[in-house]
Motif scaffolding. Structure first.
Motif, short mmCIF file in Angstrom:
data_model
loop_
_atom_site.label_atom_id
_atom_site.label_comp_id
_atom_site.label_asym_id
_atom_site.label_seq_id
_atom_site.Cartn_x
_atom_site.Cartn_y
_atom_site.Cartn_z
N ALA A 1 0.52 -1.55 -0.23
CA ALA A 1 0.02 -0.16 0.12
C ALA A 1 0.81 1.44 0.62
O ALA A 1 0.13 2.35 -0.35
N ALA A 2 1.54 1.16 0.57
CA ALA A 2 3.04 2.00 0.34
C ALA A 2 3.97 2.41 -1.06
O ALA A 2 4.31 3.88 -0.62
N LEU A 3 3.34 1.09 -1.94
CA LEU A 3 4.03 2.21 -3.04
C LEU A 3 3.00 2.91 -3.99
O LEU A 3 1.78 2.81 -4.40
N GLU A 4 3.97 4.05 -4.26
CA GLU A 4 2.97 5.25 -4.76
C GLU A 4 3.13 4.59 -6.48
O GLU A 4 3.33 3.97 -6.97
N HIS A 5 1.67 4.87 -7.04
CA HIS A 5 1.39 4.64 -8.21
C HIS A 5 1.09 5.83 -9.46
O HIS A 5 -0.05 6.59 -9.54
N THR A 6 2.22 6.43 -10.69
CA THR A 6 2.46 7.34 -11.11
C THR A 6 2.14 6.27 -12.52
O THR A 6 2.52 5.44 -12.88
N ARG A 7 1.25 7.72 -13.17
CA ARG A 7 0.81 7.18 -14.45
C ARG A 7 1.07 8.52 -16.07
O ARG A 7 0.50 9.42 -15.34
N TRP A 8 0.83 7.91 -16.85
CA TRP A 8 0.91 9.12 -18.20
C TRP A 8 -0.33 9.13 -18.80
O TRP A 8 -1.18 8.78 -18.38
N ALA A 9 -0.69 10.38 -18.66
CA ALA A 9 -2.19 10.76 -19.86
C ALA A 9 -2.00 12.16 -20.52
O ALA A 9 -0.92 13.03 -20.06
N SER A 10 -2.34 12.57 -20.88
CA SER A 10 -2.46 13.74 -21.86
C SER A 10 -3.62 15.03 -21.27
O SER A 10 -4.22 14.93 -20.12
N ILE A 11 -2.44 15.82 -21.41
CA ILE A 11 -3.39 16.92 -21.00
C ILE A 11 -4.34 17.86 -21.38
O ILE A 11 -5.11 18.54 -20.22
N GLU A 12 -5.27 16.56 -22.10
CA GLU A 12 -6.89 16.74 -21.79
C GLU A 12 -7.78 16.10 -21.41
O GLU A 12 -8.42 15.82 -21.30
N VAL A 13 -6.82 14.95 -20.20
CA VAL A 13 -7.40 14.33 -19.88
C VAL A 13 -8.39 14.85 -19.01
O VAL A 13 -8.44 15.76 -18.53
N THR A 14 -9.95 13.82 -18.80
CA THR A 14 -10.91 14.43 -18.14
C THR A 14 -11.13 13.97 -16.98
O THR A 14 -10.14 13.17 -16.65
N ALA A 15 -12.24 14.52 -16.31
CA ALA A 15 -12.81 14.75 -14.86
C ALA A 15 -12.91 12.59 -14.76
O ALA A 15 -12.58 12.11 -13.77
N GLU A 16 -13.95 12.00 -15.38
CA GLU A 16 -14.07 10.88 -15.28
C GLU A 16 -13.42 9.85 -16.03
O GLU A 16 -12.29 9.01 -15.04
N ARG A 17 -11.78 10.68 -16.75
CA ARG A 17 -10.77 9.37 -17.24
C ARG A 17 -10.02 9.48 -15.01
O ARG A 17 -9.64 8.17 -14.88
N VAL A 18 -10.01 10.36 -15.00
CA VAL A 18 -9.04 10.75 -13.70
C VAL A 18 -10.01 10.10 -12.52
O VAL A 18 -8.91 9.39 -11.63
N GLU A 19 -10.73 10.34 -12.54
CA GLU A 19 -11.81 8.96 -11.27
C GLU A 19 -11.05 8.01 -11.80
O GLU A 19 -11.13 6.59 -11.10
N ALA A 20 -11.28 6.82 -13.25
CA ALA A 20 -11.03 5.83 -13.27
C ALA A 20 -9.90 5.17 -12.97
O ALA A 20 -9.80 4.43 -12.45
N LEU A 21 -8.89 5.85 -13.28
CA LEU A 21 -7.88 5.90 -12.84
C LEU A 21 -7.04 5.93 -11.64
O LEU A 21 -6.49 5.11 -10.95
N ALA A 22 -7.71 6.79 -10.73
CA ALA A 22 -8.21 6.19 -9.15
C ALA A 22 -8.67 5.35 -8.65
O ALA A 22 -8.17 4.80 -7.58
N ALA A 23 -9.30 4.85 -9.01
CA ALA A 23 -9.80 3.88 -9.03
C ALA A 23 -9.29 2.96 -9.18
O ALA A 23 -9.50 1.92 -8.20
N GLU A 24 -8.24 2.69 -10.25
CA GLU A 24 -7.22 1.10 -10.60
C GLU A 24 -6.14 1.53 -9.28
O GLU A 24 -5.10 1.02 -9.72
N GLY A 25 -6.20 2.28 -8.37
CA GLY A 25 -4.85 2.96 -7.57
C GLY A 25 -4.28 3.82 -8.38
O GLY A 25 -2.87 3.79 -7.51
N VAL A 26 -3.92 4.54 -9.20
CA VAL A 26 -3.00 5.06 -9.48
C VAL A 26 -3.10 6.38 -8.59
O VAL A 26 -4.11 7.29 -7.60
N THR A 27 -1.88 7.03 -7.92
CA THR A 27 -1.80 8.03 -6.91
C THR A 27 -1.35 9.62 -7.56
O THR A 27 -1.20 10.87 -7.30
N ARG A 28 -0.90 9.20 -9.34
CA ARG A 28 -0.16 10.20 -9.51
C ARG A 28 -0.21 10.13 -11.13
O ARG A 28 -0.06 9.11 -11.33
N ILE A 29 -0.71 11.47 -11.79
CA ILE A 29 -0.70 11.31 -12.72
C ILE A 29 -0.01 12.40 -13.77
O ILE A 29 0.13 14.15 -13.21
#
Length: 285
Positions: free
Chosen positions: A230-258
């Motif tokens: 649980a201490a392992l941070e999870h960073t992902r790439w995304a487009s600068i045009e990323v939507t709030a809905e996509r960010v919510e989906a990434l958060a649900a996958e455990g992503v902590t930084r975009i």
């Protein structure tokens, strides 16, 4: 969720005013960090997968550039995406990273390391391409050992690095060691993240099933190593045009930084893209 921005000199330029302007505007917008990539050398015919890399692309040293950015900013964290760890001697690198961290008052905190995929880049730096994974593992251990060692000195006897009773000062600013995130899109990278990393930053060219499998592997490897997954941070790439809905989906996958990057070439348009992103996600609030 935390949001960072990348600056890619091959596409955005190495002009010092542009680099500083980009970083300062990102800081004003509320981005957590700025990331820079690394290639030490290129050559005709080099490619990332099936994508050729023009040999004349500008790739300034990311740590020198981040030190330059740190002197012109006050808050934004400094990151690499990624530093090619096998091609750096960890004894020298420990000093460089700690120095940047001290001079920036603790902002060299998003170091992400990878192995590199260009065989001739390895040979040019005197590294056997086939052993670069083992070399990187040792380098991580050496970095942490030197940062954590006291005045009595520390010793290391490995396959690639060997020394006795060394001290390394200055130490990182207010911490025992700097976080080390692991980049890469392979299962070996996921295992390295679980075994040794403070975070995992996979590439973007993975299927959803493979991405889930690698995250599960990183967590399982952390458990096997006696570490807290649980201490392992999870960073992902995304487009600068990323939507709030996509960010919510990434958060649900455990992503902590975009991490996003301005896609425009004109500095004014880059600033406009940052402004729109910051407003969309209320970064400055």
């Amino acid at each position: 969720m935390r949001f960072a921005i990348s600056y890619s000199p091959p596409f955005h330029g190495v002009d010092p005013e542009i680099v500083v302007g980009y970083a300062r505007h990102a800081e004003q917008c509320g981005f957590e960090a700025i990331y820079l990539p690394e290639h030490i050398v290129l050559y005709p015919g080099a490619a990332l997968g099936q994508v050729p890399i023009p040999p004349t692309l500008d790739y300034p040293d990311p740590l020198d550039t981040l030190a330059f950015v740190a002197a012109a900013t006050s808050r934004i964290l400094l990151g690499t995406g990624v530093l090619l760890l096998p091609y750096h001697h960890p004894v020298v690198l420990a000093k460089r990273l700690a120095t940047i961290d001290v001079l920036s008052r603790g902002r060299m905190r998003l170091l992400t390391v990878g192995l590199g995929t260009l065989p001739r880049e390895a040979s040019a730096t005197g590294v056997d391409f086939a052993t670069r994974g083992r070399r990187a593992d040792e380098a991580i251990d050496v970095l942490r050992l030197l940062w954590g060692g006291g005045e009595e000195g520390v010793s290391f006897h490995g396959e690639f690095f060997d020394f006795e009773d060394l001290t390394c000062y200055p130490k990182p600013y207010g911490v025992t060691h700097l976080p080390i995130h692991i980049g890469g899109s392979s299962r070996a990278a996921a295992r390295r993240a679980g075994r040794r990393g403070d975070g995992w930053f996979p590439g973007g060219l993975l299927s959803p099933d493979e991405r889930r499998a690698q995250l599960d592997l990183a967590h399982a490897t952390a458990v096997e190593a006696g570490r807290d997954p649980a201490a392992l941070e999870h960073t992902r790439w995304a487009s600068i045009e990323v939507t709030a809905e996509r960010v919510e989906a990434l958060a649900a996958e455990g992503v902590t930084r975009i991490v996003v990057g301005a896609s425009a070439e004109d500095p004014a348009e880059q600033r406009a893209q940052m402004d729109a992103f910051a407003e969309r996600f209320q970064l400055a609030v």
